[in-house]
Design an enzyme around this catalytic site. Sequence first.
Site, PDB file in Angstrom:
ATOM      1  N   LYS A  75       0.847  -1.201   0.000  1.00  0.00           N
ATOM      2  CA  LYS A  75       0.000   0.000   0.000  1.00  0.00           C
ATOM      3  C   LYS A  75       0.876   1.242   0.000  1.00  0.00           C
ATOM      4  O   LYS A  75       1.954   1.254   0.619  1.00  0.00           O
ATOM      5  CB  LYS A  75      -0.864  -0.040   1.267  1.00  0.00           C
ATOM      6  CG  LYS A  75      -1.873   1.095   1.402  1.00  0.00           C
ATOM      7  CD  LYS A  75      -2.704   0.902   2.671  1.00  0.00           C
ATOM      8  CE  LYS A  75      -3.800   1.939   2.811  1.00  0.00           C
ATOM      9  NZ  LYS A  75      -4.630   1.732   4.015  1.00  0.00           N
ATOM     10  N   SER A 150      -9.506   1.733   3.283  1.00  0.00           N
ATOM     11  CA  SER A 150      -8.686   2.483   2.372  1.00  0.00           C
ATOM     12  C   SER A 150      -7.676   1.653   1.583  1.00  0.00           C
ATOM     13  O   SER A 150      -7.134   2.143   0.596  1.00  0.00           O
ATOM     14  CB  SER A 150      -7.940   3.571   3.142  1.00  0.00           C
ATOM     15  OG  SER A 150      -7.072   3.010   4.097  1.00  0.00           O
ATOM     16  N   SER A 174      -9.496  -0.648   7.420  1.00  0.00           N
ATOM     17  CA  SER A 174      -9.015  -0.519   6.039  1.00  0.00           C
ATOM     18  C   SER A 174      -8.396  -1.751   5.412  1.00  0.00           C
ATOM     19  O   SER A 174      -8.153  -1.752   4.214  1.00  0.00           O
ATOM     20  CB  SER A 174      -8.005   0.615   5.949  1.00  0.00           C
ATOM     21  OG  SER A 174      -8.709   1.817   5.898  1.00  0.00           O
TER      22      SER A 174
HETATM   23  N1  GLN Z   1     -12.577   4.062   6.880  1.00  0.00           N
HETATM   24  C1  GLN Z   1     -11.913   4.438   8.084  1.00  0.00           C
HETATM   25  C2  GLN Z   1     -11.477   5.874   8.019  1.00  0.00           C
HETATM   26  O1  GLN Z   1     -11.731   6.471   7.041  1.00  0.00           O
HETATM   27  C3  GLN Z   1     -10.751   3.534   8.332  1.00  0.00           C
HETATM   28  C4  GLN Z   1      -9.557   3.876   7.575  1.00  0.00           C
HETATM   29  C5  GLN Z   1      -8.379   3.011   7.857  1.00  0.00           C
HETATM   30  O2  GLN Z   1      -8.487   1.974   8.510  1.00  0.00           O
HETATM   31  N2  GLN Z   1      -7.217   3.501   7.449  1.00  0.00           N
HETATM   32  O3  GLN Z   1     -10.919   6.410   8.918  1.00  0.00           O
END
Ligand code: GLN
Length: 476
Positions: A75, A150, A174
């Site tokens: 990532k 994400s 994410s």
């Molecule tokens: N969707 C969550 C956020 O926007 C989690 C994101 C993540 O785990 N990096 O904060």
Amino acid sequence: MQHRSYPQIRKLLEEGQLTCMELVRNHLAVIHQKNHLNAFLSIYENEAIARARDIDQKIKNQTAGKLAGLVVGIKDLLCYKDHPLQGSSKILNGFISQYNATAVQRLLDADAIIIGRQNCDEFGMGSSNENSAFGSVRNDLDNNRVSGGSSGGSAVAVQAGMCQISLGTDTGGSVRQPAAFCGLLGLKPTYSRISRYGLAAYASSFDCIGILANYVEDIALVLEVIAGADEMDSTVSRKEVPSYATELNIHKKKFKIAYFRENIENPSLQEEIKSIFTETIQNLKSDQHVVEPIDFPWNEYVLPTYYILATAEASSNLSRYDGVRYGYRSPQTKDLSTLYKKTRSEGFGREVQRRIMLGTFVLSASYYDAYYTKAQKVRRLIRDQVKEIFSHYDFILMPTTPTTAFKIGTHSSDPVEMYLADLFSVQANVAGVPAISLPCGIDKQGLPVGLQLLADDFEECKLLKFSKMILDQRQH
Ligand code: GLN
């Protein structure tokens, strides 16, 4: 491309029936063929080929490392020395990593092959990969649907066969949420199990590196390579790292599993997910496991607690991107104040700006106690309650997401709608405990449904073992 677990691949490599070069070339072919999915931001084609050649030689010489020939995507939040790192943000335009993240270094030391850098929501903020400066990632099952986020690029890359496994990051779901949307396994280990050195920070008290894969075996092997003490991260646990992979098959046990009554009754839970969830409970019961409904009194506070604390930490972490030392600098700059303002307004996307403002607000002198301090206290209550549950039960079972992969654009106009996609995933991050999402079926449209298991701190061994039991049982 045919799916095989890494242990199966390794066997073929050692028997001379397959080479790392063939593996890399196959994955590269898929990456090029499925360019429209927008999963990769950089492809390290020549390097991967050169490494494959070296590692093939090592295999012949019987000097190859534990993950020889494992093709990995990372990532765009993990540092890989001398390679670009942008967190899918314009503000890090042109930035090149000066060092390797510890997890990346350990993969390289074990002879894994890094094939490229994967698209994600900007700095990990999002649940659909629509918040990337490089555009949305598309789900390989239906190109009009999101990958989840994400770590969307990381999930789709494994889903489509562009790499064997991906390293993502999980701050609030994410890794697990895109794994659920793409029909994969996604593990978020215990907070502090894997060093965060070289992981671009979003919310440091939640951030975890996680693993996306098609097989429990692959997750177990990668985890045992990358987890454990690291002098570059003072928050990482020094607890010994067990051999997750060898313990996977040892003694099948009967477990005690709790689930939250509120989860099943939740009106936003998609009908098919609900039925797969209840069906799974029935199957576990008929396999002689104890499965019991319980109440979680803090349920409605979990998501708000996450969003208050995560934005607070983000506003502080992201203050380092100011156009002074690296990355993007606005050409409109006139003096120091416009340098900051223009650079940050032009460099960050809308969602990141929204979170920086929210976080700055909850940390401001007049509101600190009302929001930040209170949320910290509630977080403690939530963690204590979760720990209490684990003094009676081995696992908590819940859906990973309220819905299956939605259409691109569905929630783009309403951030709160988007935050609700994290309803079930943030619990493990708020409590700091490990959790895994498992592919457990499909909905009426053929889209994958994920269920997740949470376990007590550092119980990854048990978590992976039980995941394998559930998946094996589903296949029979
Ligand atoms: N969707 C969550 C956020 O926007 C989690 C994101 C993540 O785990 N990096 O904060």
